[in-house]
Write a protein that holds these residues in place. Sequence first.
Motif, PDB file in Angstrom:
ATOM      1  N   THR A 126     -26.413 -34.354  23.908  1.00  0.00           N
ATOM      2  CA  THR A 126     -25.474 -35.000  22.987  1.00  0.00           C
ATOM      3  C   THR A 126     -24.107 -35.179  23.641  1.00  0.00           C
ATOM      4  O   THR A 126     -23.483 -36.247  23.546  1.00  0.00           O
ATOM      5  CB  THR A 126     -25.334 -34.166  21.703  1.00  0.00           C
ATOM      6  OG1 THR A 126     -26.617 -34.058  21.078  1.00  0.00           O
ATOM      7  CG2 THR A 126     -24.346 -34.807  20.740  1.00  0.00           C
ATOM      8  N   GLU A 127     -23.641 -34.132  24.330  1.00  0.00           N
ATOM      9  CA  GLU A 127     -22.332 -34.213  24.984  1.00  0.00           C
ATOM     10  C   GLU A 127     -22.349 -35.227  26.124  1.00  0.00           C
ATOM     11  O   GLU A 127     -21.361 -35.946  26.338  1.00  0.00           O
ATOM     12  CB  GLU A 127     -21.930 -32.831  25.493  1.00  0.00           C
ATOM     13  CG  GLU A 127     -21.657 -31.840  24.361  1.00  0.00           C
ATOM     14  CD  GLU A 127     -21.302 -30.454  24.837  1.00  0.00           C
ATOM     15  OE1 GLU A 127     -20.843 -29.644  24.009  1.00  0.00           O
ATOM     16  OE2 GLU A 127     -21.487 -30.154  26.047  1.00  0.00           O
ATOM     17  N   LEU A 128     -23.459 -35.301  26.828  1.00  0.00           N
ATOM     18  CA  LEU A 128     -23.550 -36.248  27.936  1.00  0.00           C
ATOM     19  C   LEU A 128     -23.585 -37.693  27.437  1.00  0.00           C
ATOM     20  O   LEU A 128     -22.997 -38.584  28.055  1.00  0.00           O
ATOM     21  CB  LEU A 128     -24.787 -35.935  28.784  1.00  0.00           C
ATOM     22  CG  LEU A 128     -24.842 -36.573  30.172  1.00  0.00           C
ATOM     23  CD1 LEU A 128     -23.564 -36.316  30.954  1.00  0.00           C
ATOM     24  CD2 LEU A 128     -26.042 -36.048  30.943  1.00  0.00           C
ATOM     25  N   ILE A 131     -20.088 -38.623  26.856  1.00  0.00           N
ATOM     26  CA  ILE A 131     -19.401 -38.891  28.123  1.00  0.00           C
ATOM     27  C   ILE A 131     -19.751 -40.287  28.635  1.00  0.00           C
ATOM     28  O   ILE A 131     -18.871 -41.057  29.051  1.00  0.00           O
ATOM     29  CB  ILE A 131     -19.765 -37.814  29.170  1.00  0.00           C
ATOM     30  CG1 ILE A 131     -19.068 -36.496  28.811  1.00  0.00           C
ATOM     31  CG2 ILE A 131     -19.383 -38.254  30.583  1.00  0.00           C
ATOM     32  CD1 ILE A 131     -19.516 -35.314  29.645  1.00  0.00           C
ATOM     33  N   LEU A 132     -21.024 -40.638  28.593  1.00  0.00           N
ATOM     34  CA  LEU A 132     -21.434 -41.963  29.057  1.00  0.00           C
ATOM     35  C   LEU A 132     -20.815 -43.060  28.188  1.00  0.00           C
ATOM     36  O   LEU A 132     -20.440 -44.126  28.690  1.00  0.00           O
ATOM     37  CB  LEU A 132     -22.960 -42.078  29.050  1.00  0.00           C
ATOM     38  CG  LEU A 132     -23.685 -41.204  30.085  1.00  0.00           C
ATOM     39  CD1 LEU A 132     -25.190 -41.280  29.882  1.00  0.00           C
ATOM     40  CD2 LEU A 132     -23.314 -41.618  31.502  1.00  0.00           C
ATOM     41  N   GLY A 133     -20.695 -42.788  26.891  1.00  0.00           N
ATOM     42  CA  GLY A 133     -20.038 -43.740  26.012  1.00  0.00           C
ATOM     43  C   GLY A 133     -18.564 -43.906  26.342  1.00  0.00           C
ATOM     44  O   GLY A 133     -18.024 -45.019  26.320  1.00  0.00           O
ATOM     45  N   HIS A 230     -21.829 -25.492  27.104  1.00  0.00           N
ATOM     46  CA  HIS A 230     -21.232 -26.803  26.870  1.00  0.00           C
ATOM     47  C   HIS A 230     -20.762 -27.395  28.202  1.00  0.00           C
ATOM     48  O   HIS A 230     -20.452 -26.657  29.147  1.00  0.00           O
ATOM     49  CB  HIS A 230     -20.046 -26.702  25.914  1.00  0.00           C
ATOM     50  CG  HIS A 230     -20.428 -26.272  24.534  1.00  0.00           C
ATOM     51  ND1 HIS A 230     -20.851 -27.153  23.564  1.00  0.00           N
ATOM     52  CD2 HIS A 230     -20.459 -25.032  23.961  1.00  0.00           C
ATOM     53  CE1 HIS A 230     -21.132 -26.496  22.457  1.00  0.00           C
ATOM     54  NE2 HIS A 230     -20.908 -25.202  22.667  1.00  0.00           N
ATOM     55  N   ILE A 231     -20.683 -28.710  28.254  1.00  0.00           N
ATOM     56  CA  ILE A 231     -20.188 -29.369  29.461  1.00  0.00           C
ATOM     57  C   ILE A 231     -18.683 -29.146  29.567  1.00  0.00           C
ATOM     58  O   ILE A 231     -17.929 -29.500  28.648  1.00  0.00           O
ATOM     59  CB  ILE A 231     -20.501 -30.877  29.434  1.00  0.00           C
ATOM     60  CG1 ILE A 231     -22.029 -31.105  29.467  1.00  0.00           C
ATOM     61  CG2 ILE A 231     -19.840 -31.586  30.620  1.00  0.00           C
ATOM     62  CD1 ILE A 231     -22.444 -32.557  29.353  1.00  0.00           C
ATOM     63  N   LEU A 268     -34.933 -34.673  32.622  1.00  0.00           N
ATOM     64  CA  LEU A 268     -35.476 -35.840  31.932  1.00  0.00           C
ATOM     65  C   LEU A 268     -35.417 -35.679  30.412  1.00  0.00           C
ATOM     66  O   LEU A 268     -35.311 -36.668  29.681  1.00  0.00           O
ATOM     67  CB  LEU A 268     -36.904 -36.114  32.387  1.00  0.00           C
ATOM     68  CG  LEU A 268     -37.022 -36.782  33.753  1.00  0.00           C
ATOM     69  CD1 LEU A 268     -38.475 -37.009  34.119  1.00  0.00           C
ATOM     70  CD2 LEU A 268     -36.263 -38.100  33.776  1.00  0.00           C
ATOM     71  N   LYS A 269     -35.488 -34.447  29.929  1.00  0.00           N
ATOM     72  CA  LYS A 269     -35.321 -34.234  28.490  1.00  0.00           C
ATOM     73  C   LYS A 269     -33.930 -34.664  28.040  1.00  0.00           C
ATOM     74  O   LYS A 269     -33.745 -35.156  26.923  1.00  0.00           O
ATOM     75  CB  LYS A 269     -35.546 -32.754  28.153  1.00  0.00           C
ATOM     76  CG  LYS A 269     -36.986 -32.282  28.326  1.00  0.00           C
ATOM     77  CD  LYS A 269     -37.094 -30.798  28.024  1.00  0.00           C
ATOM     78  CE  LYS A 269     -38.512 -30.281  28.263  1.00  0.00           C
ATOM     79  NZ  LYS A 269     -38.627 -28.825  28.009  1.00  0.00           N
ATOM     80  N   ILE A 270     -32.955 -34.490  28.923  1.00  0.00           N
ATOM     81  CA  ILE A 270     -31.575 -34.845  28.618  1.00  0.00           C
ATOM     82  C   ILE A 270     -31.345 -36.340  28.786  1.00  0.00           C
ATOM     83  O   ILE A 270     -30.679 -36.981  27.961  1.00  0.00           O
ATOM     84  CB  ILE A 270     -30.609 -34.053  29.536  1.00  0.00           C
ATOM     85  CG1 ILE A 270     -30.651 -32.560  29.188  1.00  0.00           C
ATOM     86  CG2 ILE A 270     -29.180 -34.592  29.431  1.00  0.00           C
ATOM     87  CD1 ILE A 270     -29.873 -31.692  30.159  1.00  0.00           C
ATOM     88  N   MET A 271     -31.927 -36.929  29.822  1.00  0.00           N
ATOM     89  CA  MET A 271     -31.592 -38.300  30.210  1.00  0.00           C
ATOM     90  C   MET A 271     -32.666 -39.331  29.896  1.00  0.00           C
ATOM     91  O   MET A 271     -32.537 -40.491  30.277  1.00  0.00           O
ATOM     92  CB  MET A 271     -31.296 -38.326  31.716  1.00  0.00           C
ATOM     93  CG  MET A 271     -30.084 -37.527  32.121  1.00  0.00           C
ATOM     94  SD  MET A 271     -28.543 -38.178  31.424  1.00  0.00           S
ATOM     95  CE  MET A 271     -28.281 -39.626  32.454  1.00  0.00           C
TER      96      MET A 271
END
Length: 297
Positions: A126-128, A131-133, A230-231, A268-271
């Motif tokens: 979710t945090e990533l 960040i990409l947004g 957390h990131i 891959l679960k994250i991305m």
Amino acid sequence: MRHSVSLTLEEVKLLLKTAVNLEREWQIPDQGGTHVPRRAVRAVEKDGIPMVVRFGYAVQPLEADITMFVAQNSSVRVPAIYGVFEDTSRRRGTPVYYIVEERLPGAPLEDLLPTMDEATLTVISTELQHILGELASLNNFRDDLGPLRGPWANDYFDYLLKSFPCGMEDARSTESFIKYFLQAYYTPCPDRTLVSARIEDSLSRFDLSRPPLFSHGDLFPSNIIVHDGHISGVVDWEQAGWYPYFWDAFVVEKSVRQLRNNVRCQWLKIMKGVWDRFRPESREFFHVWNAAINMLL
């Protein structure tokens, strides 16, 4: 808490004598017989302040500039830049740059992924996505592809530049960017009609009308720092710039081929969402890029 740090080049060199390596280093012999890293990343500390020094013949001030650009124009947490130094004393003649930056709290996501539970993976994902947004909000700063300034000269182009120079106006649209690598790959082929047909066939698999995407450029889990689940920030902005729209998916495509199994599955679960969105384009471009690079190796 971010600190104000005063340093000189000589102080940085002194700190490096007791530094801890954070990445594998590639050494280049100097004319004087010493070995200087192509690119090194080391942890140092001064007055209780933890820092990272990035230095070597391949390090450029542009990396610090793009880091500060992201800090000034988004909410993405990046290391504060404490100083950029140029050392021209080496006999090799090529200056060595030193970038001194904040050491973010935590550890690389790559080190934590093998034992990370599902709940934490969901939080990181979710945090990533946020960040990409945030990085995508920087798309509007440019209407063409390229680094923050100058021509393309990062690691994606590095092996090709000697044989296939890339000038200030080259590879500035999605079409010309992809063509650069296709033309490099097909250069040995004498049948130019066949080459033209194959280039057009490959280009037809991309949406050439899409605008550029601002991307970290190399968002591997080694460049994401995690603290207390957390990131805490994103580091190593050397490859950042405005790329074709599928670039983040391409980086995932590249990462799944290079990461260890126990890291790749968790990553891959994250991305997966990022990869799935443009997987056909990312896969097609990976084959193009990889073929062009391997042709010269």
